[in-house]
Design an enzyme around this catalytic site. Structure first.
Site, PDB file in Angstrom:
ATOM      1  N   LYS A 162       0.809  -0.998  -0.082  1.00 54.11           N
ATOM      2  CA  LYS A 162       0.102   0.158   0.101  1.00 54.11           C
ATOM      3  C   LYS A 162       1.014   1.373   0.416  1.00 54.11           C
ATOM      4  CE  LYS A 162      -0.563  -0.108   4.623  1.00 54.11           C
ATOM      5  NZ  LYS A 162      -1.334   0.052   5.643  1.00 54.11           N
ATOM      6  N   ASP A 193      10.907  23.388  -2.513  1.00 50.89           N
ATOM      7  CA  ASP A 193      11.441  22.790  -3.404  1.00 50.89           C
ATOM      8  C   ASP A 193      12.975  22.853  -2.587  1.00 50.89           C
ATOM      9  OD1 ASP A 193       9.038  23.189  -4.892  1.00 50.89           O
ATOM     10  OD2 ASP A 193       9.412  25.153  -4.846  1.00 50.89           O
ATOM     11  N   ARG A 247       1.733 -10.620   7.125  1.00 52.54           N
ATOM     12  CA  ARG A 247       2.369  -9.682   5.927  1.00 52.54           C
ATOM     13  C   ARG A 247       2.616  -8.422   6.120  1.00 52.54           C
ATOM     14  NH1 ARG A 247      -3.417  -9.247   8.947  1.00 52.54           N
ATOM     15  NH2 ARG A 247      -2.795  -7.477   9.995  1.00 52.54           N
ATOM     16  N   HIS A 284      -5.469  -7.521  13.290  1.00 55.03           N
ATOM     17  CA  HIS A 284      -4.787  -6.219  13.089  1.00 55.03           C
ATOM     18  C   HIS A 284      -3.362  -6.084  14.319  1.00 55.03           C
ATOM     19  CE1 HIS A 284      -1.235  -4.328  10.531  1.00 55.03           C
ATOM     20  NE2 HIS A 284      -2.029  -2.665  11.592  1.00 55.03           N
ATOM     21  N   TYR A 294      14.084  31.329   4.872  1.00 52.64           N
ATOM     22  CA  TYR A 294      13.324  32.377   5.126  1.00 52.64           C
ATOM     23  C   TYR A 294      12.988  32.140   6.977  1.00 52.64           C
ATOM     24  CZ  TYR A 294      10.573  31.306   1.009  1.00 52.64           C
ATOM     25  OH  TYR A 294       9.678  30.912  -0.164  1.00 52.64           O
ATOM     26  N   ARG A 328      -9.733   0.393  15.635  1.00 52.30           N
ATOM     27  CA  ARG A 328     -10.078   0.617  14.647  1.00 52.30           C
ATOM     28  C   ARG A 328     -10.970  -0.253  13.400  1.00 52.30           C
ATOM     29  NH1 ARG A 328      -4.244   1.502  11.238  1.00 52.30           N
ATOM     30  NH2 ARG A 328      -4.317  -0.857  10.191  1.00 52.30           N
ATOM     31  N   CYS A 350      12.666  25.023   2.266  1.00 49.14           N
ATOM     32  CA  CYS A 350      11.398  25.441   1.993  1.00 49.14           C
ATOM     33  C   CYS A 350      10.406  24.611   1.054  1.00 49.14           C
ATOM     34  CB  CYS A 350      11.990  26.724   0.901  1.00 49.14           C
ATOM     35  SG  CYS A 350      13.953  27.220   2.066  1.00 49.14           S
TER      36      CYS A 350
END
Ligand SMILES: Cc1ncc(COP(=O)(O)O)c(C=O)c1O
Length: 387
Positions: A40, A316, A223, A167, A267, A138, A314
């Protein structure tokens, strides 16, 4: 493999040979259990399709995803093996789930008629897994509800119990009590079904921590997720296998500049130079998943040395202080996760610096970071499969 001259500004490489070694640990620890690989969340950020294909090559033929869309993406890419949708699904998704031959986890009694209604009448019973809530707080039906659920007319008419699962919430904790009580509750539900003469092909409870620490959690299926990717979150005093992180994350230095005492970086001026400093700019930021909490806290490797992140990360870009690293050049490789010389930074280190877990660090690596997969070396020295 990318060479420095052709490297993208930032990229991830995934070593599929290390994946094979981690899988071997799963098989050694759970020799009698079939493996359902949890892929997943883009295989925890590693690239779901490439990892699934490699795992197929390594004789894994069952996969777990969280959402119907993740299952559909694998089907559309030609993965025909059983895919278990382990997360929360809603009745509006059931038609598509059946059309794609995905296997649902049913975790509430009212989902039974809703799901059964989508199975074509006259077709063979549709395989489903039922989740028992034993202490995760859950999804799941309570242990004493399971039998009633299976005896519902709609279940018997259209569905087949392929799997019963639970689980584990706390298997990576030093304390064992909660896990032991979860396993006891699960076993009591199982006993009740078996006393009624039901045989269940796939019984499963163990995630990675269960596989490593709880032999009693190893039923007919396990799993593993995080351990395939080379990590665990068990305490340091727990005996653990030698897992190998399979992912490295790199960036190519985009710019270098010198600053004077009192100059600031990034920044809000959270870093002010206390000495003349050389600053390298890395083309990777929080939009790539390099978390802003690493501001003034993270470390990268350059030229085999550790270089601290300075100033705010930042969106990027990220700046690092390379004053103490000799000979740094634009275009040189910086390691965000991985090994360089004797030094190593892992997703667990990043997790510690940003107060989270390696799962979070790996899953957060953004879509725009290209993933390169280092192919499996087969025994005869040729590479396969190509990814
Ligand atoms: C239902 C289920 N099973 C197994 C796993 C795999 O867990 P781990 O990555 O800890 O092995 C997960 C992951 O969260 C899960 O949700």
């Amino acid at each position: 493999m990318y060479t420095p001259s052709q490297s993208p500004p930032t990229f991830v490489s995934v070593d599929l040979n290390a994946l094979a070694q981690n899988l071997a640990h799963v098989r050694r620890l759970a020799p009698r259990s079939e493996v359902l690989a949890v892929v997943k969340a883009n295989a925890y950020g590693h690239g779901a399709l490439e990892l699934t294909r490699t795992l197929q090559h390594l004789a894994v033929h069952r996969f777990g995803v969280a959402t119907v869309d993740e299952g559909i993406a694998l089907r559309q890419a030609g993965i025909h093996d059983p895919i278990l949708v382990m997360g929360a699904t809603v009745p509006a998704q059931f038609a598509e789930l059946v059309a794609q031959r995905l296997t649902p986890v049913l975790y509430r009694t009212d989902l039974i008629p809703a799901f059964a209604a989508h199975v074509r009448s006259g077709s063979s019973p549709y395989p489903v897994h039922v989740k028992v809530e034993t202490g995760m707080g859950r999804l799941g039906v309570s242990p004493h509800e399971v039998l009633d659920l299976l005896e519902r007319t709609e279940f018997r008419a259209a569905l087949r119990l392929e799997g019963l699962m639970t689980h584990l919430a706390d298997a990576d904790n030093r304390e064992k009590d909660h896990t032991q009580s979860q396993l006891a509750r699960f076993q009591s539900a199982l006993d009740r079904l078996q006393q009624r003469g039901l045989t269940i092909p796939l019984v499963h409870a163990a995630n990675s921590a269960g596989i490593i620490k709880y032999p009693t959690s190893l039923y007919s299926l396990v799993r593993p997720g995080i351990m395939l990717y080379g990590y665990h979150t068990l305490s340091t005093d727990t005996p653990t296998p030698e897992l190998r992180p399979i992912l490295s994350w790199k960036a190519t230095i985009a710019h270098l500049h010198s600053i004077q005492v009192g100059d600031s970086v990034s920044y809000n001026r959270t870093f002010i130079a206390a000495r003349r400093s050389k600053i390298a700019v890395l083309p990777v930021g929080y939009a790539d998943g390099y978390n802003r909490l690493l501001s003034n806290r993270g470390v990268v490797l350059i030229g085999g040395q550790r270089a601290p992140v300075v100033g705010r990360v930042c969106m990027d870009m990220t700046m690092v202080d390379v004053t103490d690293v000799p000979g740094v050049q634009i275009g040189q490789e910086a390691i965000l996760i991985g090994q360089q010389g004797q030094e190593r930074i892992t997703a667990a280190d990043l997790a510690a610096w940003q107060q989270t877990i390696p799962y979070d660090v790996l899953c957060a690596i953004g879509q725009r970071v290209p993933r390169h997969h280092l192919p499996l070396r087969s025994d005869d020295g040729t590479s396969s499969p190509k990814t």
